[in-house]
Each structure stands twice: as structure tokens, then as C-alpha cells.
Write a protein that holds these residues in place. Structure first.
Motif, PDB file in Angstrom:
ATOM      1  N   GLU A   5       0.834  -1.204   0.000  1.00 23.10           N
ATOM      2  CA  GLU A   5       0.000   0.000   0.000  1.00 23.10           C
ATOM      3  C   GLU A   5       0.872   1.259   0.000  1.00 23.10           C
ATOM      4  O   GLU A   5       0.590   2.222  -0.714  1.00 23.10           O
ATOM      5  CB  GLU A   5      -0.931   0.005   1.214  1.00 23.10           C
ATOM      6  CG  GLU A   5      -1.878   1.192   1.244  1.00 23.10           C
ATOM      7  CD  GLU A   5      -2.809   1.160   2.444  1.00 23.10           C
ATOM      8  OE1 GLU A   5      -3.217   2.260   2.870  1.00 23.10           O
ATOM      9  OE2 GLU A   5      -3.124   0.072   2.954  1.00 23.10           O
ATOM     10  N   LEU A   6       1.945   1.242   0.788  1.00 23.84           N
ATOM     11  CA  LEU A   6       2.869   2.376   0.799  1.00 23.84           C
ATOM     12  C   LEU A   6       3.471   2.580  -0.589  1.00 23.84           C
ATOM     13  O   LEU A   6       3.540   3.711  -1.085  1.00 23.84           O
ATOM     14  CB  LEU A   6       3.971   2.157   1.841  1.00 23.84           C
ATOM     15  CG  LEU A   6       5.059   3.233   1.887  1.00 23.84           C
ATOM     16  CD1 LEU A   6       4.480   4.599   2.245  1.00 23.84           C
ATOM     17  CD2 LEU A   6       6.144   2.829   2.873  1.00 23.84           C
ATOM     18  N   VAL A   7       3.881   1.507  -1.232  1.00 22.18           N
ATOM     19  CA  VAL A   7       4.459   1.599  -2.574  1.00 22.18           C
ATOM     20  C   VAL A   7       3.423   2.161  -3.556  1.00 22.18           C
ATOM     21  O   VAL A   7       3.752   2.995  -4.412  1.00 22.18           O
ATOM     22  CB  VAL A   7       5.012   0.232  -3.037  1.00 22.18           C
ATOM     23  CG1 VAL A   7       5.389   0.249  -4.506  1.00 22.18           C
ATOM     24  CG2 VAL A   7       6.201  -0.166  -2.167  1.00 22.18           C
ATOM     25  N   ARG A   8       2.154   1.754  -3.435  1.00 22.22           N
ATOM     26  CA  ARG A   8       1.092   2.313  -4.285  1.00 22.22           C
ATOM     27  C   ARG A   8       0.949   3.816  -4.061  1.00 22.22           C
ATOM     28  O   ARG A   8       0.754   4.581  -5.009  1.00 22.22           O
ATOM     29  CB  ARG A   8      -0.243   1.617  -4.020  1.00 22.22           C
ATOM     30  CG  ARG A   8      -0.482   0.384  -4.856  1.00 22.22           C
ATOM     31  CD  ARG A   8      -1.930  -0.083  -4.841  1.00 22.22           C
ATOM     32  NE  ARG A   8      -2.517  -0.211  -3.523  1.00 22.22           N
ATOM     33  CZ  ARG A   8      -2.401  -1.272  -2.725  1.00 22.22           C
ATOM     34  NH1 ARG A   8      -1.698  -2.317  -3.115  1.00 22.22           N
ATOM     35  NH2 ARG A   8      -2.979  -1.299  -1.544  1.00 22.22           N
ATOM     36  N   GLU A   9       1.006   4.240  -2.807  1.00 17.42           N
ATOM     37  CA  GLU A   9       0.896   5.669  -2.499  1.00 17.42           C
ATOM     38  C   GLU A   9       2.048   6.439  -3.158  1.00 17.42           C
ATOM     39  O   GLU A   9       1.827   7.507  -3.731  1.00 17.42           O
ATOM     40  CB  GLU A   9       0.897   5.902  -0.985  1.00 17.42           C
ATOM     41  CG  GLU A   9      -0.341   5.382  -0.285  1.00 17.42           C
ATOM     42  CD  GLU A   9      -1.578   6.186  -0.624  1.00 17.42           C
ATOM     43  OE1 GLU A   9      -1.700   7.324  -0.138  1.00 17.42           O
ATOM     44  OE2 GLU A   9      -2.421   5.678  -1.385  1.00 17.42           O
ATOM     45  N   ILE A  10       3.246   5.901  -3.098  1.00 17.18           N
ATOM     46  CA  ILE A  10       4.400   6.540  -3.726  1.00 17.18           C
ATOM     47  C   ILE A  10       4.200   6.590  -5.235  1.00 17.18           C
ATOM     48  O   ILE A  10       4.427   7.625  -5.876  1.00 17.18           O
ATOM     49  CB  ILE A  10       5.700   5.800  -3.342  1.00 17.18           C
ATOM     50  CG1 ILE A  10       5.972   5.978  -1.836  1.00 17.18           C
ATOM     51  CG2 ILE A  10       6.880   6.292  -4.181  1.00 17.18           C
ATOM     52  CD1 ILE A  10       7.033   5.048  -1.277  1.00 17.18           C
ATOM     53  N   THR A  11       3.720   5.488  -5.817  1.00 17.43           N
ATOM     54  CA  THR A  11       3.449   5.435  -7.255  1.00 17.43           C
ATOM     55  C   THR A  11       2.388   6.454  -7.644  1.00 17.43           C
ATOM     56  O   THR A  11       2.444   7.043  -8.730  1.00 17.43           O
ATOM     57  CB  THR A  11       3.002   4.011  -7.655  1.00 17.43           C
ATOM     58  OG1 THR A  11       4.050   3.101  -7.302  1.00 17.43           O
ATOM     59  CG2 THR A  11       2.720   3.900  -9.139  1.00 17.43           C
ATOM     60  N   ASP A  12       1.433   6.712  -6.747  1.00 16.15           N
ATOM     61  CA  ASP A  12       0.368   7.685  -7.009  1.00 16.15           C
ATOM     62  C   ASP A  12       0.793   9.128  -6.748  1.00 16.15           C
ATOM     63  O   ASP A  12      -0.036  10.042  -6.801  1.00 16.15           O
ATOM     64  CB  ASP A  12      -0.867   7.362  -6.157  1.00 16.15           C
ATOM     65  CG  ASP A  12      -1.610   6.127  -6.651  1.00 16.15           C
ATOM     66  OD1 ASP A  12      -1.374   5.706  -7.808  1.00 16.15           O
ATOM     67  OD2 ASP A  12      -2.428   5.589  -5.878  1.00 16.15           O
ATOM     68  N   GLY A  13       2.076   9.342  -6.434  1.00 11.81           N
ATOM     69  CA  GLY A  13       2.582  10.706  -6.323  1.00 11.81           C
ATOM     70  C   GLY A  13       2.771  11.254  -4.924  1.00 11.81           C
ATOM     71  O   GLY A  13       3.042  12.446  -4.770  1.00 11.81           O
ATOM     72  N   VAL A  14       2.649  10.431  -3.894  1.00 15.59           N
ATOM     73  CA  VAL A  14       2.926  10.908  -2.541  1.00 15.59           C
ATOM     74  C   VAL A  14       4.442  10.868  -2.345  1.00 15.59           C
ATOM     75  O   VAL A  14       5.053   9.818  -2.445  1.00 15.59           O
ATOM     76  CB  VAL A  14       2.220  10.058  -1.462  1.00 15.59           C
ATOM     77  CG1 VAL A  14       2.549  10.592  -0.074  1.00 15.59           C
ATOM     78  CG2 VAL A  14       0.711  10.045  -1.683  1.00 15.59           C
TER      79      VAL A  14
END
Length: 172
Positions: free
Chosen positions: A43-52
Motif C-alpha cells: 500500500e505504501l508503494v502504491r501511495e508513492i506510485t500515485d505521487g505521494v
């Protein structure tokens, strides 16, 4: 204390800080919104991928806190702000918040759980204001990708730039 941009190698330690600090939410937020771990690595990696973009506070190689910032066009969002339980009340969160505030000229919005009074108090002490319910729902649906249940059980706080840009309330 050093504040630096998080790197890919920080992901496990960022998750550890988030999940340790998020234990404060257990039995505070709605039971149907709690899960273990609170933030899995994927989930953290998804957030980073989404621009966080995550920033970390570090001292002597120890990760003390994390805070994400996400550019959403008209506004910037503070996302996933957590301080290790052993480093809370030492100014880590305030230093991270001041750092991410300095990264943008855009109005800043922060979403958190309505029952997380300590988080709301922290942001209020740092100049943020809880927005009215109607604005909260519109903002959460516009800038966040969260389930409707989370919209119902959250608040949004805004900085002075956002508050000053709002039209005055109609007089009675």
C-alpha cells in the motif's frame, strides 16, 4: 535531526513507523476501518506510485517520523503523517510539517480520522482549521481516493491559504 526525502530503501522502516504510530487508532477509529497491519508495504508503494512524496525525520540513523506530500493541482495534501511512539512530543511532527509546508505555495489540506483528537489538536496548534462538513465531503471526494465510509468518519483541516480563498459565508 535530519529531514530528507525518503528513498526506496526506506520503505520497510517507513512502514514500521507508520504501523507503530497507528496503534493509537486501534479502538478509536471505526472497527470496520482498522486493519492489521495498518499500512502494508504494498500500500505504501502504491501511495508513492500515485505521487505521494515522503519525507523522513532521522537522527543517528534512526527513523523518527514520516510525512507525505501529494500535489493535487489546486492544492497539496499532507498524507500519512506519523511519528514513532518513542519520539512523540519532541517536535518531530512539527519539524516535518514545517518542512513540507515550505515545499509548496499551494493551499494545504490534511485529512484525518474525526475521532483522532490528538491529530486534530496537533494540526490546530500548527495553524490549521477544521473545514465545515459540506466542504469536507466535497474535498475528500475531489482530492482523495477513499471509501465512502472513510469520508463519513474523517475530517479535513486546511491552512490559512485555503481558508482565506473561500468566499465569505452569507449573512443571515
Amino acid at each position: 535531526m535530519l529531514i530528507r526525502k525518503s528513498e526506496a530503501t526506506d520503505v520497510p522502516r517507513v512502514c514500521e513507523v507508520v504501523n507503530d504510530a497507528a496503534q493509537a487508532y486501534r479502538e478509536v477509529i471505526p472497527a470496520d476501518r482498522w486493519h492489521e497491519p495498518y499500512m502494508p508495504e504494498d500500500e505504501l508503494v502504491r501511495e508513492i506510485t500515485d505521487g505521494v512524496l515522503f519525507w523522513v525525520a532521522e537522527e543517528e540513523g534512526r527513523l523518527l517520523g514520516v510525512m507525505g506530500m501529494q500535489d493535487k493541482g489546486a492544492v497539496a495534501l499532507v498524507r500519512h503523517a506519523y511519528v514513532s511512539p518513542t519520539a512523540q512530543r519532541l517536535g518531530v511532527g512539527t519539524k516535518l510539517l514545517r518542512h513540507v509546508q515550505g515545499l509548496t505555495d499551494k493551499p494545504i489540506l490534511i485529512g484525518t480520522w474525526a475521532d483522532a483528537s490528538w491529530a486534530i489538536d496537533f494540526y490546530r496548534r500548527n495553524g490549521f482549521t477544521v473545514v465545515p462538513v459540506g466542504d469536507k465531503e466535497r474535498l475528500l471526494r475531489t482530492y482523495w481516493s477513499i471509501p465512502e465510509r472513510q469520508v463519513e468518519t474523517s475530517v479535513v483541516l486546511a491552512d490559512r491559504r485555503w481558508m482565506d480563498a473561500q468566499p465569505p459565508a452569507p449573512s443571515a
